[in-house]
Design a protein around this motif. Structure first.
Motif, mmCIF file in Angstrom:
data_model
loop_
_atom_site.group_PDB
_atom_site.id
_atom_site.type_symbol
_atom_site.label_atom_id
_atom_site.label_comp_id
_atom_site.label_asym_id
_atom_site.label_seq_id
_atom_site.Cartn_x
_atom_site.Cartn_y
_atom_site.Cartn_z
ATOM 1 N N SER A 298 9.511 2.047 -9.926
ATOM 2 C CA SER A 298 10.461 3.041 -10.355
ATOM 3 C C SER A 298 11.753 2.933 -9.560
ATOM 4 C CB SER A 298 9.913 4.444 -10.124
ATOM 5 O OG SER A 298 9.152 4.925 -11.175
ATOM 6 N N SER A 299 12.840 3.189 -10.255
ATOM 7 C CA SER A 299 14.168 3.095 -9.647
ATOM 8 C C SER A 299 14.238 3.862 -8.333
ATOM 9 C CB SER A 299 15.227 3.685 -10.588
ATOM 10 O OG SER A 299 15.142 3.171 -11.871
ATOM 11 N N THR B 249 13.184 2.087 -2.072
ATOM 12 C CA THR B 249 12.684 1.839 -0.716
ATOM 13 C C THR B 249 12.708 0.350 -0.377
ATOM 14 O OG1 THR B 249 10.391 1.828 -1.502
ATOM 15 C CG2 THR B 249 11.237 3.912 -0.609
ATOM 16 N N SER B 250 12.401 -0.499 -1.347
ATOM 17 C CA SER B 250 12.430 -1.945 -1.099
ATOM 18 C C SER B 250 13.859 -2.435 -0.873
ATOM 19 C CB SER B 250 11.790 -2.699 -2.263
ATOM 20 O OG SER B 250 10.424 -2.342 -2.404
ATOM 21 N N ARG C 30 0.823 -1.214 0.000
ATOM 22 C CA ARG C 30 0.000 0.000 0.000
ATOM 23 C C ARG C 30 0.856 1.262 0.000
ATOM 24 N NH1 ARG C 30 -4.307 -2.893 -0.998
ATOM 25 N NH2 ARG C 30 -5.157 -4.091 0.703
ATOM 26 N N GLY C 31 2.171 1.082 0.103
ATOM 27 C CA GLY C 31 3.094 2.207 0.100
ATOM 28 C C GLY C 31 4.195 1.968 -0.913
ATOM 29 N N PHE C 32 5.352 2.559 -0.674
ATOM 30 C CA PHE C 32 6.448 2.459 -1.629
ATOM 31 C C PHE C 32 7.197 1.131 -1.547
ATOM 32 C CE2 PHE C 32 6.849 7.316 -1.181
ATOM 33 C CZ PHE C 32 5.901 7.532 -2.152
ATOM 34 N N SER C 33 7.489 0.648 -0.350
ATOM 35 C CA SER C 33 8.329 -0.524 -0.156
ATOM 36 C C SER C 33 7.533 -1.824 -0.223
ATOM 37 C CB SER C 33 9.036 -0.440 1.201
ATOM 38 O OG SER C 33 9.738 -1.640 1.461
ATOM 39 N N GLY C 34 8.157 -2.828 -0.827
ATOM 40 C CA GLY C 34 7.562 -4.158 -0.843
ATOM 41 C C GLY C 34 7.594 -4.839 0.517
ATOM 42 N N PHE C 35 8.344 -4.271 1.458
ATOM 43 C CA PHE C 35 8.475 -4.858 2.790
ATOM 44 C C PHE C 35 7.553 -4.220 3.819
ATOM 45 C CE2 PHE C 35 12.380 -6.119 0.759
ATOM 46 C CZ PHE C 35 12.574 -7.397 1.235
#
Length: 182
Positions: free
Chosen positions: A125-126, A132-133, A97-102
């Motif tokens: 995106s890079s 962030t991930s 739900r945010g930028f990071s996959g974690f």
């Protein structure tokens, strides 16, 4: 490379993201390289995680996600994976739900359950989803590989900055062919 201890993590290769122009590599190039990596990981028994941004309603979207959705050519089906991507029905999918996959997902838990020590990142995106991930993965003590010709950003300088200045702090930056030849 011990593929039994390595995960391929594909970030935001969904219609609402791949429909936006990115640089220095097109979405088509990124997906073609991602598919080469997917094949290698399937052949070698590596772990693969497809990560996508998806939302229940506008209340659980970050402002940047709302901006992306506004410029995307894909309104309905924003979070459907790109049809060119070699994803199978039983593949592991992470909804973020945010930028990071974690952040706020069970990705770290699943990687640890599978004995993963190394992570290979591709996607868009890079400077946001990949950065962030990869940053979170680095802080969780994974060894990081970023496939430079399988990532991109809306602007060249966004891509260049993280590739030149940030990613070398986290791990190793490789081209698809170089990774495949490890």
């Amino acid at each position: 490379m011990d593929f039994k201890k390595t995960a391929l993590i594909l970030i935001d290769l969904q219609k609402g993201v791949t429909s936006v122009e990115v640089k220095p590599h097109s979405s088509g190039e990124i997906i073609a390289n991602a598919n080469k990596l997917i094949k290698k990981f399937r052949d070698k028994g590596g772990f693969i995680a497809f990560v996508k941004s998806s939302f229940l309603d506008q209340k659980d979207s970050l402002e940047a996600d709302l901006k992306l959705r506004a410029i995307s050519d894909v309104k309905d089906g924003f979070d459907d994976f790109d049809d060119r991507l070699d994803i199978k029905e039983d593949d592991y999918v992470v909804i973020k739900r945010g930028f990071s996959g974690f952040f706020g997902t069970d990705l770290d838990l699943e990687l640890r359950r599978h004995g993963i020590e190394n992570i290979v990142f591709v996607g868009i995106s890079s400077h946001i989803g990949i950065d962030t991930s990869a940053r979170d993965a680095y802080q969780l003590n994974y060894k990081i590989y970023i496939i430079e010709d399988a990532i991109a950003a809306p602007k060249q300088n966004q891509h260049d900055f993280v590739v030149d200045e940030i990613f070398p702090v986290y791990g190793q930056i490789l081209k698809t062919k170089d990774f495949l030849n490890l």
